[in-house]
Design an enzyme around this catalytic site. Structure first.
Site, PDB file in Angstrom:
ATOM      1  N   GLU A  52       0.858  -1.303   0.223  1.00 51.46           N
ATOM      2  CA  GLU A  52       0.208  -0.233  -0.039  1.00 51.46           C
ATOM      3  C   GLU A  52       0.976   1.331  -0.077  1.00 51.46           C
ATOM      4  O   GLU A  52       1.917   1.328   0.870  1.00 51.46           O
ATOM      5  CB  GLU A  52      -0.713  -0.112   1.458  1.00 51.46           C
ATOM      6  CG  GLU A  52      -1.652   1.128   1.356  1.00 51.46           C
ATOM      7  CD  GLU A  52      -2.337   1.545   2.764  1.00 51.46           C
ATOM      8  OE1 GLU A  52      -2.027   0.656   3.697  1.00 51.46           O
ATOM      9  OE2 GLU A  52      -3.512   1.770   2.930  1.00 51.46           O
ATOM     10  N   LYS A 125      -9.841   2.078  -1.500  1.00 53.43           N
ATOM     11  CA  LYS A 125     -10.011   1.341  -0.245  1.00 53.43           C
ATOM     12  C   LYS A 125     -11.181   1.679   0.448  1.00 53.43           C
ATOM     13  O   LYS A 125     -11.453   2.785   0.478  1.00 53.43           O
ATOM     14  CB  LYS A 125      -8.626   1.964   0.589  1.00 53.43           C
ATOM     15  CG  LYS A 125      -8.601   1.299   2.052  1.00 53.43           C
ATOM     16  CD  LYS A 125      -7.533   1.940   2.693  1.00 53.43           C
ATOM     17  CE  LYS A 125      -6.903   1.465   4.056  1.00 53.43           C
ATOM     18  NZ  LYS A 125      -5.631   2.040   4.514  1.00 53.43           N
ATOM     19  N   CYS A 164      -5.015  -2.929   3.520  1.00 54.73           N
ATOM     20  CA  CYS A 164      -4.589  -2.675   4.874  1.00 54.73           C
ATOM     21  C   CYS A 164      -5.756  -2.783   6.012  1.00 54.73           C
ATOM     22  O   CYS A 164      -6.068  -4.007   6.250  1.00 54.73           O
ATOM     23  CB  CYS A 164      -3.843  -1.513   4.912  1.00 54.73           C
ATOM     24  SG  CYS A 164      -2.792  -1.352   6.561  1.00 54.73           S
TER      25      CYS A 164
HETATM   26  N1  LIG Z   1      -2.832   2.058   6.597  1.00 56.75           N
HETATM   27  C1  LIG Z   1      -3.430   1.282   7.479  1.00 56.75           C
HETATM   28  O1  LIG Z   1      -4.630   1.249   6.877  1.00 56.75           O
HETATM   29  C2  LIG Z   1      -3.139   0.961   8.472  1.00 56.75           C
HETATM   30  C3  LIG Z   1      -4.009   0.080   9.403  1.00 56.75           C
HETATM   31  C4  LIG Z   1      -3.591  -0.175  10.851  1.00 56.75           C
HETATM   32  O2  LIG Z   1      -2.542   0.423  11.291  1.00 56.75           O
HETATM   33  C5  LIG Z   1      -4.333  -1.075  11.625  1.00 56.75           C
HETATM   34  O3  LIG Z   1      -5.440  -1.533  11.246  1.00 56.75           O
HETATM   35  O4  LIG Z   1      -3.810  -1.581  12.894  1.00 56.75           O
END
Ligand SMILES: NC(=O)CCC(=O)C(=O)O
Length: 290
Positions: A52, A125, A164
């Site tokens: 990502e 996303k 993510c």
């Molecule tokens: N970039 C993200 O989506 C980070 C997600 C995260 O830090 C978490 O779910 O814990």
């Protein structure tokens, strides 16, 4: 719910995930060159996955607007060319997407090229990370789950795209499972502080949906946030086929989609889902909070 035929997965697919180290001081061009070199060094892969926001930094909120790109940008033309020359399906990770005008919305958009360099799919996303800061403040959420057929000479598999923080929301993966996903690709910029969640949730999504999961994370640090690495490739039993540590590296594994199809036939748990579960006792799909 209409459920797609699970026999859409067959054959053998070799996948690689490129875990990239982020460094706030590196130029964008230097990082692109490094990624091109890393991908060019991979042999035998049918599908390569990048993380990502590897170009922009998942936590570099202040520079997102400056580094955002459109789908017509040179960076994506280079990624398409990389896929074409290396003859691999390339999930180029996600990018901070903007339209040409300066005030446009921004999205965290994943990009999938086929092995001729054609743009096969984009995914915005859906679950934005940061609570009242970061993504919810700066970017627009997507609202369309995406499942796309990946086809090579030796395999065919419906493939779900997510990014993510999405990994924490099992209902998204259930939705993609109903749409036939037997492989889930998860580019991420997930911090070290919660890396055990990352490892466990990836295995859980694999087991509960009887699907392969390829998780490709960043490593290094971004705006003082230590990134977690530990990219992993997981089979439908939750077995980790390959896992990285915290170094910049490529992990690779062979996915046997015929075994997966057989497992889904001989242990058909997905057919026992109860679609009426949310209407029981008047609850909605949104859990209680605080
Ligand atoms: N970039 C993200 O989506 C980070 C997600 C995260 O830090 C978490 O779910 O814990």
């Amino acid at each position: 719910m209409v459920r797609r035929d699970v026999s859409t997965a067959a054959g053998q697919l070799n996948v690689a995930a490129v875990q990239i180290e982020f460094d706030d001081t590196e130029s964008l061009e230097a990082r692109i060159l490094r990624v091109e070199r890393l991908v060019s060094g991979i042999t035998g892969a049918d599908l390569v996955v990048l993380p990502e926001l590897w170009l922009h930094g998942g936590f570099s909120y202040d520079s997102w607007r400056r580094s955002a790109i459109s789908l017509e940008s040179d960076v994506l033309a280079r990624m398409s060319e990389l896929a074409r020359i290396r003859k691999v399906w390339l999930h180029a990770g996600s990018f901070m997407e903007t339209l040409a005008d300066a005030d446009s919305d921004m999205w965290n958009t994943s990009i999938l090229f086929d092995n001729s360099g054609n743009l096969e799919a984009t995914y915005k996303k859906i679950h934005r990370f940061g609570f009242s800061d970061g993504e919810p403040k700066l970017i627009t959420a997507g609202s369309n789950p995406v499942v796309v057929p990946v086809r090579t000479d030796s395999a065919t598999v419906r493939t779900g795209l997510s990014t993510c923080y999405d990994l924490r929301f099992p209902e998204l993966y259930r939705h993609m499972s109903a749409d036939g996903a037997a492989l889930n690709l998860v580019p991420a910029c997930w911090p070290l502080a919660r890396v055990e969640h990352w490892k466990t949730l990836g295995r859980a999504r694999a087991i509960e949906n009887q699907a392969f999961v390829v998780q490709c994370n960043m490593t290094g640090s971004d705006q003082q946030e230590e990134l977690g690495g530990h990219s992993q490739i997981v089979d439908a039993n939750g077995t980790v086929l390959a896992r990285a540590g915290r170094e910049e590296t490529v992990i690779q594994a062979q996915l046997d989609l015929d075994i997966l199809a057989e497992m889904r036939r001989s242990f058909p748990v997905l057919q026992d889902q109860r679609e009426d579960i949310w209407s029981m006792q008047g609850l909605s799909g949104k859990g209680a909070c605080c």
